[in-house]
Design a protein around this motif. Sequence first.
Motif, mmCIF file in Angstrom:
data_model
loop_
_atom_site.group_PDB
_atom_site.id
_atom_site.type_symbol
_atom_site.label_atom_id
_atom_site.label_comp_id
_atom_site.label_asym_id
_atom_site.label_seq_id
_atom_site.Cartn_x
_atom_site.Cartn_y
_atom_site.Cartn_z
ATOM 1 N N THR A 328 0.807 -1.225 0.000
ATOM 2 C CA THR A 328 0.000 0.000 0.000
ATOM 3 C C THR A 328 0.834 1.265 0.000
ATOM 4 O OG1 THR A 328 -0.080 0.029 2.413
ATOM 5 C CG2 THR A 328 -1.842 -1.131 1.268
ATOM 6 N N THR A 330 3.546 4.108 1.781
ATOM 7 C CA THR A 330 3.721 4.763 3.074
ATOM 8 C C THR A 330 3.028 6.103 3.058
ATOM 9 O OG1 THR A 330 5.845 5.584 2.249
ATOM 10 C CG2 THR A 330 5.896 3.630 3.615
ATOM 11 N N THR A 372 -1.433 2.107 9.487
ATOM 12 C CA THR A 372 -0.189 1.707 8.843
ATOM 13 C C THR A 372 0.905 1.596 9.899
ATOM 14 O OG1 THR A 372 -0.775 2.775 6.758
ATOM 15 C CG2 THR A 372 1.566 2.372 7.159
ATOM 16 N N GLU A 377 3.661 -2.055 3.993
ATOM 17 C CA GLU A 377 2.369 -2.540 4.468
ATOM 18 C C GLU A 377 1.618 -3.295 3.371
ATOM 19 O OE1 GLU A 377 0.607 -3.534 7.336
ATOM 20 O OE2 GLU A 377 1.351 -1.586 8.026
ATOM 21 N N ASN A 378 0.799 -4.256 3.801
ATOM 22 C CA ASN A 378 -0.026 -5.054 2.886
ATOM 23 C C ASN A 378 0.824 -5.932 1.970
ATOM 24 O OD1 ASN A 378 -2.693 -5.764 1.946
ATOM 25 N ND2 ASN A 378 -2.280 -4.635 0.075
ATOM 26 N N LYS A 382 6.804 -6.866 4.812
ATOM 27 C CA LYS A 382 6.636 -6.218 6.114
ATOM 28 C C LYS A 382 7.285 -7.039 7.215
ATOM 29 C CE LYS A 382 2.969 -4.932 9.396
ATOM 30 N NZ LYS A 382 1.502 -4.813 9.586
ATOM 31 N N ARG A 506 2.072 10.416 0.425
ATOM 32 C CA ARG A 506 2.044 8.970 0.233
ATOM 33 C C ARG A 506 3.037 8.584 -0.841
ATOM 34 N NH1 ARG A 506 0.220 5.191 -3.310
ATOM 35 N NH2 ARG A 506 -0.410 3.188 -2.440
ATOM 36 N N PRO A 577 2.771 7.593 10.962
ATOM 37 C CA PRO A 577 2.017 6.816 9.977
ATOM 38 C C PRO A 577 0.522 7.075 10.065
ATOM 39 C CG PRO A 577 2.856 5.393 11.733
ATOM 40 C CD PRO A 577 3.472 6.740 11.936
ATOM 41 N N TRP A 579 -2.786 5.643 7.599
ATOM 42 C CA TRP A 579 -3.698 4.509 7.480
ATOM 43 C C TRP A 579 -3.677 3.990 6.045
ATOM 44 C CZ3 TRP A 579 -5.148 9.445 9.070
ATOM 45 C CH2 TRP A 579 -5.594 10.284 8.049
ATOM 46 N N TYR A 580 -4.324 2.837 5.845
ATOM 47 C CA TYR A 580 -4.418 2.280 4.496
ATOM 48 C C TYR A 580 -5.678 1.442 4.378
ATOM 49 C CZ TYR A 580 -3.094 -2.403 6.128
ATOM 50 O OH TYR A 580 -3.075 -3.629 6.751
#
Length: 622
Positions: A328, A330, A372, A377-378, A382, A506, A577, A579-580
Amino acid sequence: MRRRPGSPTRRGVVLGLAAAGLPWDLRAEDVHAEAGERHGLSSFGELKYAKTFERFDYVNPMAPRGGRFSGQLASTIGNQALNTFNTLNIYVLRGEGAAGMNLTFDSLMTRALDEPDAVYGLLARGVTASPDGLTYAFSLRPQARFSDGSRLTARDAAFSLLLLREKGHPEISQVIRDMTDARADGDGRLVVTFAPGRARDLPLIVAQLPIFSAAYYGARDFEASTLEAPLGSGPYRVGAVDPGRSIALERVPDYWGADLPVNVGRNNFESIRYEYFRDRTVAFEAFKSGAFTYREEFTARVWATGYDFPAAAEGRVTRETVPDARPTGTQGWWINTRRDAFRDSRVREAIGLCFDFEWANRNLMFGAYTRTASFFENSDLKATGKPSAAELALLDPLKDLPPEVFGEAWTPPVSDGSGQDRALLKRADALLREAGCTRSGNALLLPGGQPLTIEFLDDDPVFQPVTQPFIRNLGLLGIRASIRLVDAAQYQSRLKDFDFDLTPRRFGSGVTPGAELRETYGARAARTAGSNNLSGIADPAADALLTAVADAGSRDALTTACRALDRVLRAGRYWVPMWYASQHRLALWDIYGRPANPPRYDLAAPTTWWFDADKARRIGRI
């Protein structure tokens, strides 16, 4: 919430060391007779499609052509801004570039969107690499043409690559600095050489760069900000331009590469139009009225409550969520460590503790997001739990690492959701005192005696509802914070000069990250104006791990290196951080068709979609 500009998708091929004394003749006349020529490249050598492939699996070869696609820019490359433009040159630092200009230029090779990083021949019909992996020869297709009918040759390709290395946007020039030369061996042969120790994916990055006309740019200043439509070789060319408001790209009717396997079922729209709005509310109203017909929704509140207008109720506008299998990226508030106030990681951590994500997610974003924690992430890149033995093999030799790098991977603490979690604020206050800060009345003073103040810089008010409660919590600690909204041009200028305290942004990350990460997290980028290293990260340990990522010889090695890097970056507290969501939220006027089997790693809109006249007729759009 919106996607902030990200890094270009540029992801190499690992080759064995040269055997002593093995010759490699770059002057061979028959390109196809050379041993080892390939029709495609990938980071670790795997290719899904054979040399004789006819099309990508995720396209509809029978897709009708015609009609118009209209939308907004959702993510950026080069100098593009999300809400305005004043130049058609997106590949330099100067100006704010227009959407869609990448569609006007072809590259040597192009991505397959159902593979992590593979590229296949576009301008180049094949490529041969020397045994040591430092020289690549691309055989160009003789039918390649610019849109004025002139032939595109290896001389144009060599000119373009060297131009981008010397004068291109830092996102490009810094990544390809280990490309030592590019030269034409006749009209049909491009020879590219690289420095020893070059990053694993550098040949793939070079293969995806735009190719310009040497004759056209030989008479123009490449670095100029200009609204002159450039001469390109891609499937589209510039149509109507209203600076700062809209740009249309028109399909080239006699596009030279229309029938190549990599283009079958693609580039189906007669026209692609991008609309610009400085205000998100105005943009949404324009979509509701049908001023543009494709929208990716980044605001959870609007997605939850805004789609009750007549066209949506009547089914003329449809909504759907599409899974996103990519990392996703940062998204967060990046803290500028170049400023003395933010050099201490304890101060940065204390700032982050004042953001109550749980409260914001529930009260402002309808519970639509996950916090996040990771720079990857995702994805399986990670870091989780404690370091593996393979990660420790990379981490142990590095000096001055904080102890937490060797423990459980750091994650942002979960608040009580009250909006003012006393335990977290107490921890933040303790960190500030450990860093030598003191209180004087209602003001928090830095060790040198100056008040700690923070300006949140942005060009869009979209984050204000989330930032204001964040600011109130900072105030409880004696930190005076404010929001500074500027126009898009000033915002871009200040980011280029790193003239900010905190700013939301982002950055995307590919499935196979490599050398491009240095432009966001590397020390050299921290000193380069216009780079993506907004926080000014200049950590020798991070640099060493960035090299491990860039040089990884297998996907397992890449995963290990990314996880180790993730631990080090997370320990630095360089950002707060946000969110995602692991899905795309799409709202569409129901006029589009799309392939039944979409690619795994991209929405592929508008490149593989098409205008459906029957649908458009049913809802009165014809």
